[in-house]
Design a protein around this motif. Structure first.
Motif, PDB file in Angstrom:
ATOM      1  N   ARG A 105      -2.827  -8.779  -0.980  1.00 26.01           N
ATOM      2  CA  ARG A 105      -1.370  -8.692  -1.130  1.00 26.01           C
ATOM      3  C   ARG A 105      -0.833  -7.491  -0.237  1.00 26.01           C
ATOM      4  O   ARG A 105      -1.761  -6.774   0.067  1.00 26.01           O
ATOM      5  N   VAL A 106       0.493  -7.518  -0.251  1.00 30.83           N
ATOM      6  CA  VAL A 106       1.255  -6.146   0.270  1.00 30.83           C
ATOM      7  C   VAL A 106       2.149  -5.757  -0.648  1.00 30.83           C
ATOM      8  O   VAL A 106       2.950  -6.613  -1.786  1.00 30.83           O
ATOM      9  N   ILE A 107       2.024  -4.429  -1.050  1.00 29.43           N
ATOM     10  CA  ILE A 107       2.798  -3.798  -1.982  1.00 29.43           C
ATOM     11  C   ILE A 107       3.813  -2.903  -1.115  1.00 29.43           C
ATOM     12  O   ILE A 107       3.476  -1.939  -0.637  1.00 29.43           O
ATOM     13  N   GLU A 108       5.272  -3.145  -1.298  1.00 38.87           N
ATOM     14  CA  GLU A 108       6.036  -2.178  -0.722  1.00 38.87           C
ATOM     15  C   GLU A 108       6.741  -1.089  -1.633  1.00 38.87           C
ATOM     16  O   GLU A 108       6.762  -1.378  -3.002  1.00 38.87           O
ATOM     17  N   PHE A 123      -1.276  -2.559   2.366  1.00 34.72           N
ATOM     18  CA  PHE A 123      -1.833  -3.936   2.556  1.00 34.72           C
ATOM     19  C   PHE A 123      -3.142  -3.768   2.274  1.00 34.72           C
ATOM     20  O   PHE A 123      -4.088  -3.067   2.434  1.00 34.72           O
ATOM     21  N   VAL A 124      -3.334  -4.672   1.239  1.00 35.96           N
ATOM     22  CA  VAL A 124      -4.794  -4.836   0.196  1.00 35.96           C
ATOM     23  C   VAL A 124      -5.578  -6.024   0.810  1.00 35.96           C
ATOM     24  O   VAL A 124      -5.003  -7.128   0.984  1.00 35.96           O
ATOM     25  N   GLY A 128     -10.717  -3.280   1.114  1.00 34.07           N
ATOM     26  CA  GLY A 128      -9.834  -1.879   1.274  1.00 34.07           C
ATOM     27  C   GLY A 128      -8.493  -2.218   1.474  1.00 34.07           C
ATOM     28  O   GLY A 128      -8.352  -3.233   1.558  1.00 34.07           O
ATOM     29  N   SER A 129      -7.953  -1.197   1.681  1.00 34.79           N
ATOM     30  CA  SER A 129      -6.609  -1.185   2.013  1.00 34.79           C
ATOM     31  C   SER A 129      -5.939  -0.437   3.084  1.00 34.79           C
ATOM     32  O   SER A 129      -6.743   0.662   3.725  1.00 34.79           O
ATOM     33  N   VAL A 130      -4.822  -0.728   3.663  1.00 31.59           N
ATOM     34  CA  VAL A 130      -4.305   0.239   4.728  1.00 31.59           C
ATOM     35  C   VAL A 130      -2.677   0.552   4.298  1.00 31.59           C
ATOM     36  O   VAL A 130      -2.153  -0.274   3.851  1.00 31.59           O
TER      37      VAL A 130
END
Length: 160
Positions: A105-108, A123-124, A128-130
């Motif tokens: 998923r992407v969380i803004e 960006f999950v 991990g995430s970025v």
């Protein structure tokens, strides 16, 4: 303020990001700005997913933009002694370590005073995430391990 991520679609508004989520990251391309003999600086990133490519960049109004777009060509600015090289992203770009993984998923995250201005996105991926964010008109990226679903260090510049 958190919202599910959307892909910008130019002046016509925003489009749902659901077609991007759950796709594998296939490759990452970067635009690197170099002035004279200075070290290159990351200015834009393209995430090549299974069925779409999205650009992550900072717009002229300093907001973070996530838009469907293909990488541009490299170019020079001889009058400024500068150039922009569009190349496969170097290993230092945190997205690279997630090539082959599923984008979960992407969380803004939006500006608290200007609700329509995205300032950060997380960006999950499977492992991990970025975090990508705008600070001072520049694109900043930071990688995180599993479960890192918080704000970028200091909420702005990673040097803080």
């Amino acid at each position: 303020m958190r919202k599910p991520a959307r892909i910008g679609s130019g002046s016509s508004g925003m489009a749902d990001l659901s077609r991007v989520e759950h796709q594998r990251l296939v490759a990452v391309t970067a635009a690197l700005f170099t002035h004279g003999s200075d070290d290159p600086e990351l200015v834009d990133v393209w995430l090549h997913l299974e069925s779409v490519t999205v650009m992550v960049c900072v717009a002229a109004d300093w907001t973070l933009r996530i838009t469907p777009d293909e990488p541009e060509e490299s170019y020079t600015m001889p009058e400024l002694g500068s150039r922009v090289d569009v190349v496969p992203a170097p290993d230092e770009v945190p997205f690279v370590r997630h090539v082959g993984e599923r984008l979960v998923r992407v969380i803004e995250r939006f500006d608290a005073e200007a609700f329509n201005q995205c300032m950060e996105a997380e960006f999950v991926f499977d492992t991990g995430s970025v975090a990508a964010w705008s600070f001072g008109g520049d694109l900043h990226l930071a990688g995180g391990g599993p479960g890192r679903h918080g704000r970028a260090p200091g909420g702005g510049d990673p040097a803080q």
